[in-house]
Design a protein around this motif. Sequence first.
Motif, PDB file in Angstrom:
ATOM      1  N   LEU A  89      81.138  38.693 -15.167  1.00 52.33           N
ATOM      2  CA  LEU A  89      82.008  37.874 -16.012  1.00 52.33           C
ATOM      3  C   LEU A  89      82.881  38.768 -16.885  1.00 52.33           C
ATOM      4  O   LEU A  89      83.129  38.488 -18.055  1.00 52.33           O
ATOM      5  CB  LEU A  89      81.163  36.947 -16.899  1.00 52.33           C
ATOM      6  CG  LEU A  89      80.310  35.914 -16.169  1.00 52.33           C
ATOM      7  CD1 LEU A  89      79.496  35.102 -17.167  1.00 52.33           C
ATOM      8  CD2 LEU A  89      81.189  34.994 -15.327  1.00 52.33           C
ATOM      9  N   THR A 110      91.023  40.083 -15.747  1.00 53.23           N
ATOM     10  CA  THR A 110      90.633  38.832 -16.404  1.00 53.23           C
ATOM     11  C   THR A 110      91.751  37.794 -16.397  1.00 53.23           C
ATOM     12  O   THR A 110      91.475  36.590 -16.479  1.00 53.23           O
ATOM     13  CB  THR A 110      90.200  39.101 -17.860  1.00 53.23           C
ATOM     14  OG1 THR A 110      91.278  39.738 -18.567  1.00 53.23           O
ATOM     15  CG2 THR A 110      88.983  40.005 -17.900  1.00 53.23           C
ATOM     16  N   THR A 119      93.388  36.809 -13.978  1.00 50.16           N
ATOM     17  CA  THR A 119      93.329  36.027 -12.747  1.00 50.16           C
ATOM     18  C   THR A 119      92.277  34.924 -12.829  1.00 50.16           C
ATOM     19  O   THR A 119      92.173  34.111 -11.913  1.00 50.16           O
ATOM     20  CB  THR A 119      93.012  36.924 -11.535  1.00 50.16           C
ATOM     21  OG1 THR A 119      91.701  37.494 -11.680  1.00 50.16           O
ATOM     22  CG2 THR A 119      94.035  38.046 -11.410  1.00 50.16           C
ATOM     23  N   MET A 120      91.518  34.902 -13.918  1.00 53.54           N
ATOM     24  CA  MET A 120      90.455  33.907 -14.087  1.00 53.54           C
ATOM     25  C   MET A 120      91.007  32.643 -14.718  1.00 53.54           C
ATOM     26  O   MET A 120      92.088  32.653 -15.314  1.00 53.54           O
ATOM     27  CB  MET A 120      89.335  34.482 -14.971  1.00 53.54           C
ATOM     28  CG  MET A 120      88.697  35.748 -14.439  1.00 53.54           C
ATOM     29  SD  MET A 120      87.445  36.404 -15.594  1.00 53.54           S
ATOM     30  CE  MET A 120      86.929  37.885 -14.740  1.00 53.54           C
ATOM     31  N   LEU A 122      87.690  30.734 -18.918  1.00 53.72           N
ATOM     32  CA  LEU A 122      86.797  31.854 -18.648  1.00 53.72           C
ATOM     33  C   LEU A 122      87.364  33.170 -19.168  1.00 53.72           C
ATOM     34  O   LEU A 122      86.610  34.100 -19.462  1.00 53.72           O
ATOM     35  CB  LEU A 122      86.531  31.957 -17.146  1.00 53.72           C
ATOM     36  CG  LEU A 122      85.445  32.933 -16.685  1.00 53.72           C
ATOM     37  CD1 LEU A 122      84.111  32.629 -17.354  1.00 53.72           C
ATOM     38  CD2 LEU A 122      85.301  32.879 -15.163  1.00 53.72           C
ATOM     39  N   GLN A 123      88.692  33.240 -19.313  1.00 53.67           N
ATOM     40  CA  GLN A 123      89.302  34.467 -19.820  1.00 53.67           C
ATOM     41  C   GLN A 123      88.807  34.803 -21.222  1.00 53.67           C
ATOM     42  O   GLN A 123      88.586  35.978 -21.552  1.00 53.67           O
ATOM     43  CB  GLN A 123      90.823  34.333 -19.829  1.00 53.67           C
ATOM     44  CG  GLN A 123      91.453  34.329 -18.451  1.00 53.67           C
ATOM     45  CD  GLN A 123      92.972  34.261 -18.526  1.00 53.67           C
ATOM     46  OE1 GLN A 123      93.582  34.724 -19.491  1.00 53.67           O
ATOM     47  NE2 GLN A 123      93.589  33.668 -17.508  1.00 53.67           N
TER      48      GLN A 123
END
Length: 262
Positions: free
Chosen positions: A190, A197, A199-200, A204-205
């Motif tokens: 994670l 990050t 691309t998340m 979630l970033q």
Amino acid sequence: MIASTKPVKPASMLTTNLVFIGRSLRHSLRNTEALIMAIMLPVMLMLLFTYVFGGAIDSSGDYVNYVVPGIILLCAGFGSSSTAVDVSNDMTNGIIDRFRTMPIKSLSVVTGHVAASLARNLFATAVVIGVALLVGFRPNAGFIEWVLAIAVITLFILTFTWLFAAIGLVAGSPAAESGYGFALLFLPYLSSAFVPTDTMPSWLQGVANHQPITPVIETIRGLLTGTPLDNSAWWAVGWCLLILALAFIWSISSFRKKAGRR
């Protein structure tokens, strides 16, 4: 006539720590399966992400340079987790009670495991870096950058080793420790270890950008491959020192509760 007896002088802290470090190192050398797994799992993951997923993630073929810093920390975290098992074994098999009858600081049994784990994981990390170079990892770091990167890796290993030692002290059994440590071993997935990050998903970033592993990875990546460091280095060192201090205090407190103050 009764012969006078002199009280036994306790061994010095340095002597005690050296004895227990030697004990833990001998245990590590005898447990070759655990050492091999600590090396093979990160190497297999690196080969998997480089040759199986790498082309889909980055078609330029430069993905290995991106993923290696994350694999290094994954190796360090996986190797550190064995410390919890070793500490939990000592706390549950009765040997601590025996150590308490001796004129020594029995907390050294924990510091011995930590020091041995640090040496074992630095060796495993060196092997992983060597394999990375064979599969195409091409860092452009100079001597100073390599020294700083190794220092950050060492601090990270020391931090998480003490954290896993604390988990081993509070776990009821070695089997229970495995469940507690799973969440820590999941953190690199994670983070920015395998993909950027940004691309998340947006929700979630926030997690990935503000957890302790990401700045450590970005610091190692920046030192070895020349990507921008920004404030990553300060966050990486700050997170590690904070967690190290809390883990050390937690370890001392937990040990005294279970084994007394000797």
